[in-house]
Write a protein that holds these residues in place. Structure first.
Motif, PDB file in Angstrom:
ATOM      1  N   UNK A 693      30.978  36.783  38.438  1.00 47.23           N
ATOM      2  CA  UNK A 693      31.267  38.261  38.741  1.00 47.23           C
ATOM      3  C   UNK A 693      30.235  39.010  38.515  1.00 47.23           C
ATOM      4  N   UNK A 694      28.911  38.596  38.411  1.00 46.71           N
ATOM      5  CA  UNK A 694      27.883  39.313  38.118  1.00 46.71           C
ATOM      6  C   UNK A 694      27.341  40.161  39.383  1.00 46.71           C
ATOM      7  N   UNK A 695      27.518  39.488  40.530  1.00 42.97           N
ATOM      8  CA  UNK A 695      27.361  40.389  41.814  1.00 42.97           C
ATOM      9  C   UNK A 695      27.852  41.459  42.112  1.00 42.97           C
ATOM     10  N   UNK A 696      29.250  41.368  41.693  1.00 41.04           N
ATOM     11  CA  UNK A 696      30.342  42.325  42.060  1.00 41.04           C
ATOM     12  C   UNK A 696      29.992  43.456  41.174  1.00 41.04           C
ATOM     13  N   UNK A 697      29.464  43.357  39.978  1.00 43.95           N
ATOM     14  CA  UNK A 697      29.486  44.355  38.888  1.00 43.95           C
ATOM     15  C   UNK A 697      27.875  44.912  38.849  1.00 43.95           C
ATOM     16  N   UNK A 698      27.004  44.424  39.914  1.00 41.10           N
ATOM     17  CA  UNK A 698      25.598  44.607  40.014  1.00 41.10           C
ATOM     18  C   UNK A 698      25.329  46.353  39.882  1.00 41.10           C
ATOM     19  N   UNK A 699      26.208  46.782  40.868  1.00 39.06           N
ATOM     20  CA  UNK A 699      25.967  48.071  41.202  1.00 39.06           C
ATOM     21  C   UNK A 699      26.955  49.038  40.946  1.00 39.06           C
ATOM     22  N   UNK A 700      27.944  48.658  40.036  1.00 37.62           N
ATOM     23  CA  UNK A 700      29.187  49.239  39.415  1.00 37.62           C
ATOM     24  C   UNK A 700      29.200  49.324  38.034  1.00 37.62           C
ATOM     25  N   UNK A 701      30.458  50.151  37.680  1.00 37.76           N
ATOM     26  CA  UNK A 701      30.591  49.944  36.409  1.00 37.76           C
ATOM     27  C   UNK A 701      31.431  48.545  35.932  1.00 37.76           C
ATOM     28  N   UNK A 702      30.876  47.958  34.792  1.00 33.90           N
ATOM     29  CA  UNK A 702      31.498  46.656  34.535  1.00 33.90           C
ATOM     30  C   UNK A 702      32.582  46.548  33.379  1.00 33.90           C
ATOM     31  N   UNK A 703      33.596  46.202  33.441  1.00 32.08           N
ATOM     32  CA  UNK A 703      34.717  46.200  32.420  1.00 32.08           C
ATOM     33  C   UNK A 703      34.540  44.759  31.771  1.00 32.08           C
ATOM     34  N   UNK A 704      33.428  43.745  32.299  1.00 31.97           N
ATOM     35  CA  UNK A 704      33.558  42.422  31.574  1.00 31.97           C
ATOM     36  C   UNK A 704      32.568  42.547  30.287  1.00 31.97           C
ATOM     37  N   UNK A 705      33.135  42.803  29.246  1.00 34.45           N
ATOM     38  CA  UNK A 705      32.265  43.238  28.147  1.00 34.45           C
ATOM     39  C   UNK A 705      32.062  41.604  27.305  1.00 34.45           C
ATOM     40  N   UNK A 706      31.193  41.752  26.223  1.00 35.54           N
ATOM     41  CA  UNK A 706      30.867  40.760  25.327  1.00 35.54           C
ATOM     42  C   UNK A 706      32.175  40.460  24.606  1.00 35.54           C
ATOM     43  N   UNK A 707      33.027  41.437  24.122  1.00 35.16           N
ATOM     44  CA  UNK A 707      34.147  41.245  23.441  1.00 35.16           C
ATOM     45  C   UNK A 707      35.133  40.610  23.981  1.00 35.16           C
ATOM     46  N   UNK A 708      35.325  41.056  25.567  1.00 35.71           N
ATOM     47  CA  UNK A 708      36.466  40.178  26.253  1.00 35.71           C
ATOM     48  C   UNK A 708      35.895  38.856  26.496  1.00 35.71           C
ATOM     49  N   UNK A 709      34.633  38.517  26.757  1.00 41.83           N
ATOM     50  CA  UNK A 709      34.399  37.275  26.674  1.00 41.83           C
ATOM     51  C   UNK A 709      34.651  36.314  26.036  1.00 41.83           C
ATOM     52  N   UNK A 710      34.347  36.986  24.467  1.00 37.04           N
ATOM     53  CA  UNK A 710      34.621  36.213  23.202  1.00 37.04           C
ATOM     54  C   UNK A 710      36.258  35.788  23.281  1.00 37.04           C
ATOM     55  N   UNK A 711      36.806  36.954  23.480  1.00 29.69           N
ATOM     56  CA  UNK A 711      38.379  36.659  23.157  1.00 29.69           C
ATOM     57  C   UNK A 711      38.832  35.695  24.021  1.00 29.69           C
ATOM     58  N   UNK A 712      38.368  35.638  25.433  1.00 33.40           N
ATOM     59  CA  UNK A 712      38.770  34.593  26.304  1.00 33.40           C
ATOM     60  C   UNK A 712      38.519  33.290  25.728  1.00 33.40           C
ATOM     61  N   UNK A 713      37.305  33.109  25.253  1.00 25.60           N
ATOM     62  CA  UNK A 713      36.992  31.515  24.574  1.00 25.60           C
ATOM     63  C   UNK A 713      37.701  31.616  23.406  1.00 25.60           C
ATOM     64  N   UNK A 714      37.771  32.374  22.706  1.00 28.07           N
ATOM     65  CA  UNK A 714      38.408  32.460  21.308  1.00 28.07           C
ATOM     66  C   UNK A 714      39.700  31.890  21.588  1.00 28.07           C
ATOM     67  N   UNK A 715      40.601  32.391  22.601  1.00 32.03           N
ATOM     68  CA  UNK A 715      41.973  32.258  22.809  1.00 32.03           C
ATOM     69  C   UNK A 715      42.180  30.746  23.125  1.00 32.03           C
ATOM     70  N   UNK A 716      41.160  30.295  23.987  1.00 31.00           N
ATOM     71  CA  UNK A 716      41.318  28.738  24.553  1.00 31.00           C
ATOM     72  C   UNK A 716      40.797  28.043  23.443  1.00 31.00           C
ATOM     73  N   UNK A 717      39.940  28.165  22.571  1.00 30.15           N
ATOM     74  CA  UNK A 717      39.672  27.409  21.557  1.00 30.15           C
ATOM     75  C   UNK A 717      40.549  27.237  20.491  1.00 30.15           C
ATOM     76  N   UNK A 718      41.269  28.365  20.204  1.00 32.68           N
ATOM     77  CA  UNK A 718      42.604  28.245  19.082  1.00 32.68           C
ATOM     78  C   UNK A 718      43.554  27.472  19.682  1.00 32.68           C
ATOM     79  N   UNK A 719      43.950  27.827  20.959  1.00 36.73           N
ATOM     80  CA  UNK A 719      44.953  26.791  21.284  1.00 36.73           C
ATOM     81  C   UNK A 719      44.550  25.231  21.559  1.00 36.73           C
ATOM     82  N   UNK A 720      43.282  24.926  21.998  1.00 38.43           N
ATOM     83  CA  UNK A 720      43.114  23.630  21.900  1.00 38.43           C
ATOM     84  C   UNK A 720      42.958  22.808  20.560  1.00 38.43           C
ATOM     85  N   UNK A 721      42.381  23.767  19.566  1.00 35.89           N
ATOM     86  CA  UNK A 721      42.391  23.176  18.216  1.00 35.89           C
ATOM     87  C   UNK A 721      43.835  22.831  17.450  1.00 35.89           C
ATOM     88  N   UNK A 722      44.611  23.766  17.952  1.00 40.29           N
ATOM     89  CA  UNK A 722      46.093  23.589  17.428  1.00 40.29           C
ATOM     90  C   UNK A 722      46.796  22.413  18.050  1.00 40.29           C
TER      91      UNK A 722
END
Length: 743
Positions: A693-722
């Motif tokens: 997604x980086x080339x798409x947001x290179x010249x514009x406003x990016x809504x892919x934040x660090x918090x959103x990335x951590x949330x995505x990884x966290x959701x999958x890790x919680x489901x997999x551990x459970x």
């Protein structure tokens, strides 16, 4: 009828005693529940759009058709706008009695006094930090529910202190809503009609990110523990059972979990019908009154989910001609194609990220290179993850053999021998992550017009703000405003007026010119090169002009206020602090409403462009929310599929508890069968998706934040551990009940 009851009872008993009965019960419950909520969401989206449209029409003003209507009961009406810091623009409606029994818009039960305002509840809550209660005058009350298109709407009605004059800017209205006459949409308050995306787009997002994952979970749940049920179906058929008999057994087995999931879904739908619900992350309030108008559809959603679940289960169990019953072992070489595909994955990622740089901007080849790289990555990423897990299994096998760890040895052998199963497990999650990141990235690209404004705000902050006085003002009012902002200086920028003058002209006294690092001429001077002061550069940048030069004219405070008062509206009045400290925009806005009849538009240079991009940001939050929920459902789907496969082979592992003297082998095997593939798909998939997604947001406003990335990884890790813990527990329970019987 008696036979039907007996067959349903047989199905219920068989479901409780099945090898993976508890797993299938939970899987069917979750599948029916998510499907019920997804279908209910489709109904809710339509209910909200229809309800908002009805409320908007009901409060839309009716303009007089002729002189006779104008002489009747009428209200003076003028729609303005305002915004909070970093938030979307909202309507501020100025109104005053005009003639006779002046009509009030819905939501107001009495006329506010001159100099008073009525706010929507959510605007008052959101603007508490900016003292919104006193910005437009004294607070006279709250707008009622019928006057808002939805509970989340921000809206303000203001009765100016000096009333509204019947000039060219003010409209006269004789009523509100279709019942009062022909409505005039041009006079409608609120920005929702312009900011909201079409209903079809929102419905498509719900269908793609919620309904489809729920359907995938239902299909996996339907085939969980299918090996035992296929044998039972064959036995019933051999005993003369009809398809209807087999269907009744299936319905009896799947009925309790599906019914429980539908009941829980119905309870959630009922709660939304009875009470307003605030949606997490988006901070949106789902209106119960809107949903009640479509209560029949919302109530039908859980029932439809139950019926769909039952139909899917019957079709899945009775489908003829299943393969996989043969006893011939599959050659391990058949999975070598995964290794070949995995080699293409890093090349595809490089093509998607760096390939567009090989072509000129705004060319079709640039876009084609990016899309080709993304498409190949989607096809090869599951194979790459499966290959990595299989190679790790080989290393795990060696470690288990050297250290004498039976659990590690078995887990490594199983993992390295079945890379195809791992690829199937992670395919849905990895594809969903890439699609989610692309959707959010393109959402941010639609707000690219805000990028320059954001950069300006980062450079100068609010050390300088611009203002445009609504409706004009007298010189004394301008002087009163500037006197109410101590420690500040003011300048006026005037664009060229045509003729030979093509330069931007800046007026200010000596203190203001010095604060901008400009000379202080006796009368007029031309500046060919702007000084390094970023405040002046940004002011010039965001003031429309065509000439390359800047003319500066030194004027005293009295002449400056007179020129501001006589301005036609194209000029920009700027207020700044010489010490570079930020100005309080909320304080200046409140001061403007105290001094000027309808206040002033105040903000940092270019901030109106930043505000214009806020609706895209808010809509991107919906994409992120739906995507996270969909990914969680797909992760649960993949995990349950792997868990069912692991438990199907659980009885084959049961004797190992005797040979190894413990149950650690089950935890280790479950970790590599369920936890490791999902965790790797979540972390590596998110990283790859963000990179694509980086080339798409290179010249514009990016809504892919660090918090959103951590949330995505966290959701999958919680489901997999459970799911790992659950699979380990069920496998251990199977091993503890195992007894030697000629195995």
């Amino acid at each position: 009828m008696k036979l039907a009851r007996q067959l349903l009872s047989i199905g219920r008993i068989a479901g409780r005693r099945a090898e993976a009965g508890s797993v299938r019960f939970v899987a069917l419950l979750l599948a029916t529940l998510t499907l019920a909520l997804s279908l209910g969401s489709l109904v809710a989206v339509h209910a909200v759009y229809a309800g908002k449209e009805e409320r908007r029409l009901a409060r839309t003003p009716v303009a007089p058709d002729g002189a006779s209507d104008r002489a009747a009961n009428a209200t003076a009406w003028l729609v303005g706008s305002d915004s909070l810091d970093g938030e979307r623009r909202f309507s501020v409606v100025y109104l005053a009695p005009y003639k006779g029994h002046s009509p009030l818009p819905p939501g107001l039960d009495r006329w506010p006094e001159p100099g008073q305002a009525v706010l929507s509840p959510e605007l008052r809550k959101a603007g508490a930090d900016e003292d919104i209660d006193h910005r437009y005058g004294q607070l006279a009350g709250m707008i009622g529910e019928q006057g808002l298109d939805e509970p989340s709407e921000w809206l303000a009605y203001v009765r100016p202190r000096d009333g509204l004059s019947a000039d060219r800017r003010t409209d006269i209205v004789t009523g509100f809503g279709p019942s009062a006459g022909r409505v005039s949409v041009a006079l409608e308050p609120g920005s929702g009609r312009l900011d909201d995306k079409p209903e079809l787009m929102f419905q498509a997002a719900v269908a793609g990110m919620l309904v489809l994952p729920a359907g995938a979970l239902l299909v996996v749940a339907a085939r969980t523990g299918a090996h035992t049920r296929d044998r039972r179906t064959a036995l019933v058929a051999a005993l003369g059972g009809r398809r209807l008999d087999r269907a009744l057994i299936t319905m009896g087995e799947a009925g309790p979990p599906a019914a429980l999931g539908a009941v829980i879904g119905a309870a959630a739908v009922a709660a939304a019908i009875l009470h307003d619900v605030r949606i997490p992350y988006t901070d949106y309030i789902l209106s119960s009154s809107h949903l009640r108008h479509y209560g029949w559809g919302a109530v039908f959603a859980p029932l439809a989910a139950f019926l769909i679940a039952q139909a899917t289960l019957v079709i899945a169990d009775l489908a003829p001609g299943r393969s996989g019953s043969g006893t011939r072992p599959r050659a391990a070489s058949r999975d070598t194609w995964l290794t070949r595909l995995s080699v293409l994955c890093p090349l595809a990622i490089i093509l998607a990220v760096r390939g567009p740089d090989l072509f000129a901007p705004d060319t079709a080849l640039r876009t084609l290179a990016s899309w080709a790289g993304i498409g190949i990555t989607v096809l090869t990423l599951p194979a790459a993850i499966a290959t990595v897990v299989a190679k790790a299994g080989i290393l795990l096998t060696r470690r288990g053999r050297v250290l004498g760890l039976p659990g590690t040895l078995v887990a490594g052998r199983r993992t390295s021998a079945h890379p195809g199963g791992t690829a199937r497990l992670v395919t849905g999650v990895s594809i969903a992550l890439i699609v989610l990141m692309q959707a959010i990235a393109w959402q941010g690209l639609f707000g690219a017009q805000t990028t320059e404004a954001r950069q300006t705000l980062d450079r100068v902050g609010r050390s300088v703000v611009t203002m445009v006085i609504r409706g004009g003002a007298s010189a004394s009012a301008v002087a009163e405003f500037l006197a109410g902002a101590p420690g500040t200086e003011a300048v006026l920028l005037t664009p060229p007026g045509g003729g030979q003058n093509t330069s931007l002209t800046l007026y200010g006294d000596c203190a203001a010119l010095t604060a901008l690092q400009l000379p202080c001429p006796a009368h007029e001077a031309r500046v060919d090169v702007l000084p390094a002061d970023p405040k002046l550069r940004e002011l010039v940048r965001w003031t429309p002009h065509t000439g390359p030069k800047l003319l500066i004219r030194r004027v005293d405070a009295r002449k400056l206020t007179e020129r501001v008062a006589s301005a036609s509206g194209s000029e920009t009045l700027a207020v700044l602090r010489p010490d570079g400290q930020p100005l309080s925009v909320p304080t200046l806005k409140r001061l403007s409403y105290e001094v000027f009849a309808r206040g002033a538009v105040i903000g940092a240079p270019g901030e109106d462009q930043l505000t214009a991009g806020v609706p895209n940001r808010d809509q991107g939050r919906w994409s992120a929310l739906f995507g996270l929920v969909g990914i969680a459902v797909l992760a649960a789907t993949a995990g349950l599929s792997a868990m069912a496969e692991f438990l199907r082979q659980g009885r084959a592992l049961a004797p190992l508890s005797v040979l190894t003297g413990g149950v650690r082998v089950f935890r280790t095997s479950a970790a590599w069968s369920v936890l490791a593939p999902l965790a790797l798909a979540g972390t590596a998939g998110t990283a790859v998706a963000a990179a694509l997604a980086a080339p798409v947001t290179a010249n514009g406003e990016s809504y892919i934040t660090g918090g959103m990335i951590l949330s995505t990884v966290g959701v999958i890790l919680v489901v997999s551990v459970f799911l790992w813990g659950w699979a380990s527990r069920v496998a251990i329970r199977q091993a503890q009940t195992w007894r030697p019987s000629g195995d």
